[in-house]
Write a protein that holds these residues in place. Structure first.
Motif, PDB file in Angstrom:
ATOM      1  N   ALA A 161      -3.568   9.444   4.336  1.00 36.67           N
ATOM      2  CA  ALA A 161      -3.114   8.470   5.328  1.00 36.67           C
ATOM      3  C   ALA A 161      -1.622   8.648   5.558  1.00 36.67           C
ATOM      4  O   ALA A 161      -0.876   8.967   4.631  1.00 36.67           O
ATOM      5  N   GLU A 162      -1.224   8.447   6.786  1.00 39.73           N
ATOM      6  CA  GLU A 162       0.195   8.489   7.109  1.00 39.73           C
ATOM      7  C   GLU A 162       0.837   7.189   6.625  1.00 39.73           C
ATOM      8  O   GLU A 162       0.318   6.102   6.904  1.00 39.73           O
ATOM      9  N   PRO A 163       1.941   7.272   5.902  1.00 40.58           N
ATOM     10  CA  PRO A 163       2.591   6.057   5.384  1.00 40.58           C
ATOM     11  C   PRO A 163       2.926   5.036   6.463  1.00 40.58           C
ATOM     12  O   PRO A 163       2.855   3.837   6.209  1.00 40.58           O
ATOM     13  N   CYS A 164       3.241   5.493   7.649  1.00 40.26           N
ATOM     14  CA  CYS A 164       3.587   4.558   8.719  1.00 40.26           C
ATOM     15  C   CYS A 164       2.369   3.817   9.252  1.00 40.26           C
ATOM     16  O   CYS A 164       2.510   2.854  10.003  1.00 40.26           O
ATOM     17  N   ARG A 165       1.163   4.230   8.849  1.00 41.60           N
ATOM     18  CA  ARG A 165      -0.067   3.598   9.333  1.00 41.60           C
ATOM     19  C   ARG A 165      -0.759   2.750   8.274  1.00 41.60           C
ATOM     20  O   ARG A 165      -1.904   2.364   8.447  1.00 41.60           O
ATOM     21  N   VAL A 166      -0.096   2.492   7.152  1.00 41.36           N
ATOM     22  CA  VAL A 166      -0.693   1.646   6.120  1.00 41.36           C
ATOM     23  C   VAL A 166       0.136   0.379   5.946  1.00 41.36           C
ATOM     24  O   VAL A 166       1.331   0.372   6.216  1.00 41.36           O
ATOM     25  N   ARG A 167      -0.554  -0.668   5.517  1.00 39.36           N
ATOM     26  CA  ARG A 167       0.149  -1.919   5.209  1.00 39.36           C
ATOM     27  C   ARG A 167      -0.511  -2.536   3.984  1.00 39.36           C
ATOM     28  O   ARG A 167      -1.698  -2.372   3.745  1.00 39.36           O
ATOM     29  N   ALA A 168       0.291  -3.245   3.232  1.00 39.71           N
ATOM     30  CA  ALA A 168      -0.202  -3.919   2.034  1.00 39.71           C
ATOM     31  C   ALA A 168      -1.164  -5.030   2.436  1.00 39.71           C
ATOM     32  O   ALA A 168      -1.033  -5.627   3.504  1.00 39.71           O
ATOM     33  N   LEU A 169      -2.140  -5.287   1.574  1.00 39.19           N
ATOM     34  CA  LEU A 169      -3.090  -6.360   1.820  1.00 39.19           C
ATOM     35  C   LEU A 169      -2.554  -7.680   1.273  1.00 39.19           C
ATOM     36  O   LEU A 169      -1.923  -7.701   0.215  1.00 39.19           O
ATOM     37  N   SER A 170      -2.853  -8.747   1.975  1.00 38.23           N
ATOM     38  CA  SER A 170      -2.565 -10.072   1.436  1.00 38.23           C
ATOM     39  C   SER A 170      -3.589 -10.355   0.344  1.00 38.23           C
ATOM     40  O   SER A 170      -4.610  -9.659   0.238  1.00 38.23           O
ATOM     41  N   GLN A 171      -3.370 -11.381  -0.449  1.00 37.78           N
ATOM     42  CA  GLN A 171      -4.327 -11.740  -1.498  1.00 37.78           C
ATOM     43  C   GLN A 171      -5.683 -12.082  -0.891  1.00 37.78           C
ATOM     44  O   GLN A 171      -6.718 -11.716  -1.439  1.00 37.78           O
ATOM     45  N   ASP A 172      -5.689 -12.781   0.231  1.00 43.62           N
ATOM     46  CA  ASP A 172      -6.950 -13.136   0.894  1.00 43.62           C
ATOM     47  C   ASP A 172      -7.694 -11.897   1.375  1.00 43.62           C
ATOM     48  O   ASP A 172      -8.912 -11.797   1.227  1.00 43.62           O
ATOM     49  N   GLU A 173      -6.965 -10.950   1.957  1.00 42.77           N
ATOM     50  CA  GLU A 173      -7.599  -9.724   2.432  1.00 42.77           C
ATOM     51  C   GLU A 173      -8.158  -8.903   1.271  1.00 42.77           C
ATOM     52  O   GLU A 173      -9.246  -8.328   1.384  1.00 42.77           O
ATOM     53  N   LEU A 174      -7.418  -8.846   0.171  1.00 41.19           N
ATOM     54  CA  LEU A 174      -7.884  -8.098  -0.991  1.00 41.19           C
ATOM     55  C   LEU A 174      -9.149  -8.729  -1.552  1.00 41.19           C
ATOM     56  O   LEU A 174     -10.131  -8.032  -1.835  1.00 41.19           O
ATOM     57  N   LEU A 175      -9.159 -10.038  -1.696  1.00 43.27           N
ATOM     58  CA  LEU A 175     -10.338 -10.732  -2.206  1.00 43.27           C
ATOM     59  C   LEU A 175     -11.535 -10.495  -1.294  1.00 43.27           C
ATOM     60  O   LEU A 175     -12.649 -10.218  -1.758  1.00 43.27           O
ATOM     61  N   PRO A 211       4.068   2.409  -0.650  1.00 46.48           N
ATOM     62  CA  PRO A 211       3.300   1.580  -1.579  1.00 46.48           C
ATOM     63  C   PRO A 211       3.162   2.289  -2.924  1.00 46.48           C
ATOM     64  O   PRO A 211       3.063   3.511  -2.986  1.00 46.48           O
ATOM     65  N   ALA A 212       3.137   1.513  -3.977  1.00 44.25           N
ATOM     66  CA  ALA A 212       3.026   2.069  -5.326  1.00 44.25           C
ATOM     67  C   ALA A 212       1.600   2.529  -5.591  1.00 44.25           C
ATOM     68  O   ALA A 212       0.646   2.020  -5.005  1.00 44.25           O
ATOM     69  N   VAL A 213       1.470   3.481  -6.486  1.00 40.28           N
ATOM     70  CA  VAL A 213       0.154   3.921  -6.928  1.00 40.28           C
ATOM     71  C   VAL A 213      -0.566   2.709  -7.507  1.00 40.28           C
ATOM     72  O   VAL A 213       0.002   1.935  -8.273  1.00 40.28           O
ATOM     73  N   GLY A 214      -1.813   2.513  -7.087  1.00 36.95           N
ATOM     74  CA  GLY A 214      -2.603   1.370  -7.528  1.00 36.95           C
ATOM     75  C   GLY A 214      -2.595   0.205  -6.565  1.00 36.95           C
ATOM     76  O   GLY A 214      -3.425  -0.693  -6.673  1.00 36.95           O
ATOM     77  N   GLU A 215      -1.677   0.207  -5.607  1.00 41.91           N
ATOM     78  CA  GLU A 215      -1.596  -0.896  -4.651  1.00 41.91           C
ATOM     79  C   GLU A 215      -2.721  -0.791  -3.625  1.00 41.91           C
ATOM     80  O   GLU A 215      -3.059   0.288  -3.153  1.00 41.91           O
ATOM     81  N   ALA A 216      -3.308  -1.925  -3.275  1.00 37.51           N
ATOM     82  CA  ALA A 216      -4.361  -1.975  -2.259  1.00 37.51           C
ATOM     83  C   ALA A 216      -3.705  -2.088  -0.891  1.00 37.51           C
ATOM     84  O   ALA A 216      -2.822  -2.913  -0.680  1.00 37.51           O
ATOM     85  N   VAL A 217      -4.150  -1.229   0.030  1.00 36.16           N
ATOM     86  CA  VAL A 217      -3.568  -1.176   1.368  1.00 36.16           C
ATOM     87  C   VAL A 217      -4.673  -1.014   2.407  1.00 36.16           C
ATOM     88  O   VAL A 217      -5.793  -0.639   2.091  1.00 36.16           O
ATOM     89  N   ARG A 218      -4.325  -1.291   3.651  1.00 36.38           N
ATOM     90  CA  ARG A 218      -5.218  -1.024   4.784  1.00 36.38           C
ATOM     91  C   ARG A 218      -4.637   0.139   5.571  1.00 36.38           C
ATOM     92  O   ARG A 218      -3.464   0.126   5.939  1.00 36.38           O
ATOM     93  N   ASP A 219      -5.463   1.144   5.821  1.00 31.90           N
ATOM     94  CA  ASP A 219      -5.097   2.264   6.679  1.00 31.90           C
ATOM     95  C   ASP A 219      -5.466   1.845   8.097  1.00 31.90           C
ATOM     96  O   ASP A 219      -6.641   1.798   8.452  1.00 31.90           O
ATOM     97  N   THR A 220      -4.466   1.499   8.890  1.00 27.22           N
ATOM     98  CA  THR A 220      -4.731   0.973  10.227  1.00 27.22           C
ATOM     99  C   THR A 220      -5.217   2.057  11.185  1.00 27.22           C
ATOM    100  O   THR A 220      -5.802   1.735  12.208  1.00 27.22           O
ATOM    101  N   ALA A 221      -5.012   3.319  10.854  1.00 33.20           N
ATOM    102  CA  ALA A 221      -5.470   4.397  11.723  1.00 33.20           C
ATOM    103  C   ALA A 221      -6.996   4.463  11.766  1.00 33.20           C
ATOM    104  O   ALA A 221      -7.582   4.776  12.800  1.00 33.20           O
ATOM    105  N   CYS A 222      -7.645   4.167  10.634  1.00 32.48           N
ATOM    106  CA  CYS A 222      -9.110   4.230  10.585  1.00 32.48           C
ATOM    107  C   CYS A 222      -9.719   2.902  10.152  1.00 32.48           C
ATOM    108  O   CYS A 222     -10.929   2.823   9.935  1.00 32.48           O
ATOM    109  N   ASP A 223      -8.903   1.864  10.020  1.00 32.80           N
ATOM    110  CA  ASP A 223      -9.330   0.522   9.632  1.00 32.80           C
ATOM    111  C   ASP A 223     -10.158   0.542   8.347  1.00 32.80           C
ATOM    112  O   ASP A 223     -11.248  -0.011   8.280  1.00 32.80           O
TER     113      ASP A 223
END
Length: 82
Positions: A53-67, A15-27
């Motif tokens: 965070a480990e890169p394999c444990r993060v995912r980008a947020l959808s617009q709904d999740e970010l909001l 993910p790029a710097v500034g991108e909002a993500v969810r760390d699934t390891a710690c939610d």
């Protein structure tokens, strides 16, 4: 990155710097502030202490999740002021 391939992160697709993500390891939700060694540095959306965070444990947020995450942060701040 999607939820289905979060465990198969390609180092070339970090993910790029500034991108909002969810760390699934710690939610937890945060913004990427940098890449250090094999880890991503994340900071909570409302500011605060960074965590690794480990890169394999993060995912980008959808617009709904970010909001939803941003609204939760605003609500938490408003409760602290009362």
């Amino acid at each position: 990155m999607t939820e289905d391939d979060a465990g198969d992160a390609d180092p070339g697709q970090l993910p790029a710097v500034g991108e909002a993500v969810r760390d699934t390891a710690c939610d937890r939700v945060g913004r990427v502030t940098g890449h250090e060694g094999p880890y991503l540095q994340l900071r909570p959306l409302g500011g605060g202490r960074e965590w690794d965070a480990e890169p394999c444990r993060v995912r980008a947020l959808s617009q709904d999740e970010l909001l939803s995450a941003l609204l939760a942060e605003v609500n938490a701040r408003s409760r602290q002021r009362a």
